[in-house]
Design an enzyme around this catalytic site. Structure first.
Site, PDB file in Angstrom:
ATOM      1  N   ARG A   8     -67.750   6.855  60.565  1.00 28.76           N
ATOM      2  CA  ARG A   8     -68.974   7.535  60.989  1.00 28.76           C
ATOM      3  C   ARG A   8     -69.540   6.935  62.275  1.00 28.76           C
ATOM      4  NH1 ARG A   8     -71.854   7.737  55.188  1.00 28.76           N
ATOM      5  NH2 ARG A   8     -70.439   9.185  54.136  1.00 28.76           N
ATOM      6  N   TYR A  29     -65.594  18.258  45.303  1.00 26.79           N
ATOM      7  CA  TYR A  29     -66.657  19.080  45.892  1.00 26.79           C
ATOM      8  C   TYR A  29     -66.448  20.561  45.571  1.00 26.79           C
ATOM      9  CZ  TYR A  29     -68.197  15.050  48.628  1.00 26.79           C
ATOM     10  OH  TYR A  29     -68.681  13.821  49.009  1.00 26.79           O
TER      11      TYR A  29
END
Length: 336
Positions: free
Chosen positions: A21, A144
């Site tokens: 990130r 997910y």
């Protein structure tokens, strides 16, 4: 490229460094670019803006690798499952009830902008900076898709793995094939290596870990290596615990990303000799900075000296990290 040297098993000193990130909300220029895009999905699918945010931390900090700016859920969206990002809540998808809604043939058209971003990055990155492509590991992406959101321990996915194993297997099979195609496109567009993020590997008990994490990862790595001999693949089975050694032996990855809770010395014992590791400074230390961060960084560097290693965090940078702490981290690593 220092990153590729390390992935080839060469001890490089100081070690190559990039941070998960590293393009993100802790950077004001990222926040400005995301605002320009309008929302997160539009940012991921806009090659010009996605290229820009990928390059921002390279310009600012001089990392040894850039990782393609995108999201692991672009693939299920490309397969036909709805996706939105709720502000402050993370991703939302309609929980998958049948694989009939998934259309792998249409996926390449949907993720084509991501592949264009890879092409642009390959021409715009400094020659010494490696470009990392990536995808979510099938087990993580399935979590997910089946639960419809992140957070917690994905109770519906875990229940379905016991109650409807054939359905879960069908989902994983589609994801394996789609991931092979997706990563192949990234490699052909210029990615120097690729990474599989199995961020939720640790929620599964041992046998399910073998069936849902290791076996699909192995199929992906085998297919990619057959198509692209010499391609390097990093696997990140977060919170694998005692399954880490089996993952390293069986999955076919060339390097193993270590989460924050995994001790590197224990990982060395558990994994095959010569395994290349990536990680695993606690992201909280990057927020805190000061002596705590500096001491932990120096200890990690001392632990990995004379080994092929890629310096990274044990998870992603958080939005509250001061830029000055990243600058200081790089100074310590570069002067090691």
């Amino acid at each position: 490229m220092k990153l590729l040297q390390a992935l080839n098993g060469e001890p490089v000193w100081p070690p190559p460094v990039w941070l998960m990130r590293q393009a993100g909300r802790y950077l004001p220029e990222y926040r400005a670019t995301r605002a320009e895009a309008g929302d997160f999905i539009r940012l991921c699918l806009n090659p010009a803006l996605a290229t820009e945010v990928t390059l921002q931390p390279i310009r600012k900090f001089g990392f040894d690798a850039a990782i393609l700016f995108s999201d692991i859920l672009i693939l299920p969206m490309a397969l036909g499952q709805g996706l939105r990002f709720a502000e402050g809540e993370g991703p939302r998808l309609p929980p998958l009830e049948t694989v009939d809604i998934l259309d792998p043939a249409k996926a390449p058209d949907v993720y084509a902008p991501v592949i264009e971003t890879v092409r642009r990055l390959k021409t715009e990155l400094p020659t010494e900076t490696a470009l990392i492509g990536f995808a979510g590991g099938p087990a993580t992406v399935a979590c997910y898709m089946l639960d419809g959101q992140g957070g917690g321990d994905f109770p519906r996915t875990r229940r379905l793995a016991y109650e409807k194993p054939d359905f879960v297997s069908d989902v994983l099979n589609i994801l394996v094939d789609a991931t092979i195609a997706y990563l192949s496109a990234q490699i052909e567009a210029g990615a120097d290596c690729v990474m599989l993020f199995e961020s939720w590997a640790g929620i599964f008990p041992a046998q399910q870990f073998r069936d849902l994490v290791i076996a699909p990862n192995k199929r992906i790595t085998a297919a990619l290596k057959e198509r692209y001999p010499g391609v390097k693949i990093i696997g990140f089975p977060r919170l694998a615990g005692l399954m880490l050694g089996e993952y390293a032996r069986e999955s076919g990855v060339d390097a193993v990303g270590l989460d924050t809770v995994t001790d590197i010395e224990n990982a060395v014992v558990a994994c095959p000799e010569g395994t290349v590791f990536q990680g695993n400074l606690d992201p909280l230390l990057l927020k805190l900075g000061g002596e705590a961060m500096e001491a932990a960084t120096r200890k990690l560097l001392a632990t990995v000296k004379n080994r092929p290693h890629i310096f990274n965090l044990g998870h992603g940078i958080t939005p509250d990290v001061p830029e000055a702490n990243v600058v200081r981290l790089m100074e310590i690593i570069r002067s090691a």
